[in-house]
Design an enzyme around this catalytic site. Structure first.
Site, PDB file in Angstrom:
ATOM      1  CB  THR A  95      85.837  24.651  56.649  1.00 43.03           C
ATOM      2  OG1 THR A  95      84.544  24.052  56.749  1.00 43.03           O
ATOM      3  CG2 THR A  95      86.805  23.656  56.031  1.00 43.03           C
ATOM      4  NE  ARG A 179      86.717  25.965  53.441  1.00 45.46           N
ATOM      5  CZ  ARG A 179      85.894  25.922  52.403  1.00 45.46           C
ATOM      6  NH1 ARG A 179      86.343  26.210  51.190  1.00 45.46           N
ATOM      7  NH2 ARG A 179      84.617  25.598  52.540  1.00 45.46           N
TER       8      ARG A 179
HETATM    9 ZN    ZN Z   1      84.022  22.443  57.706  1.00 44.86          ZN
HETATM   10 ZN    ZN Z   2      80.472  23.721  56.309  1.00 43.40          ZN
END
Ligand code: ZN
Ligand code: ZN
Ligand code: ZN
Length: 564
Positions: A95, A179
């Protein structure tokens, strides 16, 4: 004689006048061209909306296409440009790395975000990508707001837009995940907001951006919007019409605590007690609805796209990822999450039409990585896959090394499929790193779930042109990455407590790298392509569209065929 001189002069004169005429024509042409350019540069979109759908595989777009409405995904496909062969060009497909790469137009090799968290070689501690204890939380008494993009070392296109517009063009980042909001918004963002569940249900931020929440955010939090989603999750349409996904009851889904089966309906209010309070919303499609509500409030609250100076709204839909990890890519719950996200997108685009004006804003939609089918499901269809226990691998490696070299604990850590060696112990025992690495690689390759293993130094220095080696190199950061890089067999992922069922991601295989890329709105052509595009091309494309400088570490190329 006079006649001859006269005729020569005449010829000379006519050549000169012809030339000067040419010059006039060229100058005129240049003027028209430059006029066109001025026109196109003053014709920038009022707002760029970047949409990341966390863990969206390319084939979710095609698998669920017939069930989508006209105003969401289909609108982007029909009115805009569809890059059908769009891939991540590095490992690991996680991610944080995904969000950073999308907005910086480069890979972890240059922006430095090598995972969600990683083992810091200089401090021997695990670090979290956006954790920054030099800042305080805003909007929560918890530590969840203490974040900044300080570990991302290059600029985002949103940063370049801020610099270009003398800080007048705004940037706002929004996601359930810190994030997912912090990295896209970049270093110069006006704000990034993320969601704190538990017993708070609030959108929060960091003193990196502000000292207190603006009124529109505290008003939103006071409206108790999060609580309103603690309702019953049932399928949007009759479940028997969901023929594009597997059985609701299967051995491949994890589900929620205190509910025996991963089957509809889910009474979220009751389940919330044993599943982290309001955190449960994250793992349902309602997390995406809450993001949409908040993004719409931001458009109004921040007056985004109100003037001719381009603003950037970076939205990351996180619930698709939580649902994927929990239920897997073939689950009814996953299908329902995408059908509901389609409705949320429609709602968002309608509001953008009203507030900014149809055709006055530009949207791109993509994902931060894909995901494989659950290994157990693949196994039921005789397709290889599995779960690899890296704790056991580490123990085995250390046992072998201490037998061969009589030194214990030479492997300090295996993190993000990278082996970190104990260089202090190696130095104090005068051991040869090369020999240790050879022993480790030989041993790793004995494992039936490991496909390849490389020395980091080799990956770093070799001029790979393609293949998994190039993906590794693009993801390899000399200051942060490990000593040995491991490639698992396809559809194998690391065996953590939480992913015995459901899915995970991080590899360089197509199921993790192939994600949708859709553009629509101002300055975007209608069309589609199977030409290969890369995730790092997005930021240069948006920069080209805006006529601004590329992000300072950009390695991607603008997709000319997308821009009108
Ligand atoms: Zn992700
Ligand atoms: Zn994930
Ligand atoms: Zn189910």
């Amino acid at each position: 004689m006079i006649k001859r001189i006269f005729s020569t002069l005449l010829i000379l004169f006519s050549i000169m006048s012809c030339q000067s005429q040419k010059e006039v024509i060229t100058a005129e042409k240049e003027f028209v061209e430059s006029q066109k350019q001025t026109e196109s540069y003053s014709n920038r979109p009022k707002l760029v909306v970047g949409i990341v759908v966390d863990q969206m595989r390319y084939d979710y777009l095609t698998r669920f296409y017939n069930k989508f409405g006209e105003g969401g995904f289909k609108r982007m496909v029909n009115e805009g440009f569809n890059c059908k062969n769009n891939h991540f060009n590095y490992i690991p497909t996680k991610t944080a790395a995904g969000h950073a790469s999308l907005y910086t137009g480069t890979t972890p090799r240059y922006h430095g975000v090598i995972g969600n968290d990683w083992f810091d070689k200089t401090t021997n501690e695990n670090v979290y990508c956006v954790r920054d204890n030099s800042y305080q939380s805003v909007g929560t008494l918890s530590d969840d707001g203490r974040m900044s993009p300080h570990r991302m070392s290059t600029t985002t296109f949103s940063d370049e837009n801020r610099l270009f517009t003398q800080m007048k063009g705004k940037t706002i980042g929004i996601s359930i995940k810190d994030r997912g909001a912090v990295l896209p918004a970049g270093h110069t963002a006006n704000a990034a907001y993320w969601f704190r569940g538990k017993n708070e249900g609030a959108w929060i931020s960091s003193t990196f951006y502000m000292n207190e929440l603006p009124k529109w955010v505290s008003d939103f939090n006071a409206s108790d919007a999060a609580n309103s989603y603690l309702k019953t999750w049932n399928t949007l349409y009759p479940i028997e019409t969901y023929i594009e996904s597997g059985a609701d009851l299967s051995d491949f889904e994890d589900g929620f605590n205190s509910k025996l089966t991963a089957t509809f309906p889910y009474d979220l209010k009751t389940l919330s007690k044993k599943n982290g309070g309001l955190d449960i919303i994250k793992s349902t499609p309602f997390g995406n609805s809450l993001i949409t509500d908040f993004a719409i409030a931001a458009i109004e609250g921040e007056q985004l796209g109100k003037d001719d100076i381009t603003d950037v709204l970076a939205i990351s839909y996180s619930s698709t990822d939580y649902v994927g990890h929990n239920f897997g890519v073939n689950a009814k719950e996953t299908q329902d999450t995408y059908l509901r996200l389609d409705k949320d997108l429609e709602r968002l685009f309608k509001r953008l039409d009203e507030k900014i004006g149809k055709g006055d804003y530009t949207v791109f939609l993509t994902a931060d990585h894909g995901a494989p089918y659950v290994p157990a499901l693949l196994d039921s269809h005789k397709i290889p896959g599995g779960l690899l226990d890296f704790n056991q691998v580490k123990t085995d490696l250390n046992e072998l090394l201490s037998t061969k070299l009589s030194v214990a604990d030479l492997v300090l850590k295996i993190s993000n499929e990278q082996v970190f060696l104990n260089h202090e112990v190696i130095a104090s025992n005068n051991l040869d790193v090369d020999i240790i690495e050879d022993i480790i690689i030989d041993k790793l390759l004995d494992h039936d779930m490991i496909n390849k293993a490389f020395k980091g130094s080799v990956v770093n220095n070799f001029a790979f042109q393609n293949g998994v080696e190039l993906l590794l190199k693009n993801g390899y950061n000399q200051k942060r990455s490990g000593d040995i890089l491991i490639i698992m067999e396809s559809s194998v992922f690391s065996d953590n407590m939480w992913n015995k069922k459901g899915t995970d991601h991080g590899s360089g295989y197509a199921y993790d790298t192939h994600v949708p890329l859709l553009f629509f709105g101002k300055g975007i052509k209608k069309g589609q392509t199977y030409k290969k595009t890369e995730i790092t091309d997005i930021a240069p494309t948006i920069s080209a569209l805006l006529g601004i400088s590329f992000p300072n570490g950009a390695t991607g190329q603008p997709l000319e065929f997308v821009i009108d």
